[in-house]
Design a protein around this motif. Structure first.
Motif, short mmCIF file in Angstrom:
data_model
loop_
_atom_site.label_atom_id
_atom_site.label_comp_id
_atom_site.label_asym_id
_atom_site.label_seq_id
_atom_site.Cartn_x
_atom_site.Cartn_y
_atom_site.Cartn_z
N LYS A 17 -7.27 -5.98 6.65
CA LYS A 17 -6.52 -6.67 7.62
C LYS A 17 -5.52 -7.76 7.67
O LYS A 17 -4.10 -7.75 7.70
N ILE A 38 -2.77 8.29 5.54
CA ILE A 38 -1.59 7.87 5.31
C ILE A 38 -0.91 7.69 6.35
O ILE A 38 -0.24 8.43 7.65
N LYS A 39 0.60 7.34 6.61
CA LYS A 39 1.44 7.18 7.35
C LYS A 39 2.88 6.83 7.31
O LYS A 39 3.29 6.49 5.90
N GLY A 89 -4.93 10.55 9.05
CA GLY A 89 -4.91 8.73 8.99
C GLY A 89 -5.07 8.46 8.44
O GLY A 89 -5.28 6.94 8.26
N ARG A 109 3.69 -6.99 2.71
CA ARG A 109 4.83 -5.33 1.94
C ARG A 109 5.41 -6.25 1.40
O ARG A 109 5.75 -5.66 0.53
N VAL A 116 6.50 5.74 7.66
CA VAL A 116 7.82 4.18 8.33
C VAL A 116 8.58 4.64 7.42
O VAL A 116 8.88 5.15 6.55
N VAL A 136 -2.10 12.46 6.74
CA VAL A 136 -1.64 12.12 7.85
C VAL A 136 -2.12 12.60 9.09
O VAL A 136 -2.25 11.34 10.14
N ASN A 163 0.55 -1.27 0.03
CA ASN A 163 0.02 -0.26 0.41
C ASN A 163 0.69 1.24 0.28
O ASN A 163 0.30 2.24 0.45
N THR A 170 -3.41 3.70 5.50
CA THR A 170 -3.37 2.77 6.30
C THR A 170 -4.75 2.47 6.09
O THR A 170 -5.42 2.76 4.54
N GLU A 171 -5.33 1.67 6.68
CA GLU A 171 -6.29 0.72 7.04
C GLU A 171 -7.60 1.24 6.88
O GLU A 171 -8.93 1.20 5.75
N ALA A 185 -2.61 -6.45 5.18
CA ALA A 185 -1.59 -5.32 6.07
C ALA A 185 -0.19 -5.89 6.29
O ALA A 185 0.50 -5.27 5.92
#
Length: 182
Positions: free
Chosen positions: A91, A48-49, A46, A97, A51, A43, A21, A76-77, A94
């Protein structure tokens, strides 16, 4: 529910089809201050985040952290759910990757029979071949093929089964239910 802009929708839709994702690269024409503002807002919401980027896998960098490392952006979810990707499928995906991009994209399409199969196998009680056949319209051999080929081999999911006296053979996705199977 947050109303998404066209840019936010485009970023999330593209991220849903990429391995892990990944939200990068951003759409053409979105760079500089405009990109910072758009990503900052996403961001904060919430969607996208940031990492740590795995440069060995060639993940694109959003920014460098100054210690020889960098960060990338992933949906993100909540972000995927905002564009209609089924949360059950989110889920499941997740931890993938490292999976193949085509497998991830195919598994994330909401409303597909594969998504329905994954949801049934994630249920606490699991599902029998007969129950899956009734819900999907597939024949038994197609269901077994989807479990072993699509879910196990392509997506790397662990599907367990156990024979119950009252229901027959019940299949479940390992780690996605409350009951313990030996």
């Amino acid at each position: 529910m947050t109303k998404l802009t066209d840019t936010q929708t485009l970023i999330l839709t593209r991220a849903s089809a990429r391995p892990g994702n990944l939200a990068l690269p951003l759409p053409d024409g979105l760079h500089g201050a405009a990109a910072k503002m758009a990503i900052g807002r996403m961001v904060k919401l919430g969607l996208i985040k940031e990492v740590e980027a795995n440069t060995r896998r060639g993940e694109p960098l959003w920014r460098e952290t100054g210690d020889g490392h960098g960060t990338t952006l992933i949906a993100t979810e909540a972000g995927l759910a905002a564009i209609g990707i089924d949360p059950v499928v989110v889920k499941t995906m997740a931890g993938l990757r490292d999976a193949k991009p085509e497998a991830i994209a195919a598994a994330q399409r909401p409303g597909t029979k594969r998504a329905q199969l994954i949801a049934m196998l994630q249920a606490k009680d699991g599902a029998t071949i007969a129950e899956i056949a009734e819900a999907t319209g597939w024949q038994a051999h197609s269901i077994r093929g989807a479990i072993s080929g699509s879910l196990k081999k392509k997506l790397g999911l662990t599907v367990t089964s156990e024979k119950l006296a009252e229901r027959g053979r019940v299949y479940r996705l390992a780690g996605h239910f409350d009951a313990t199977i030996s």
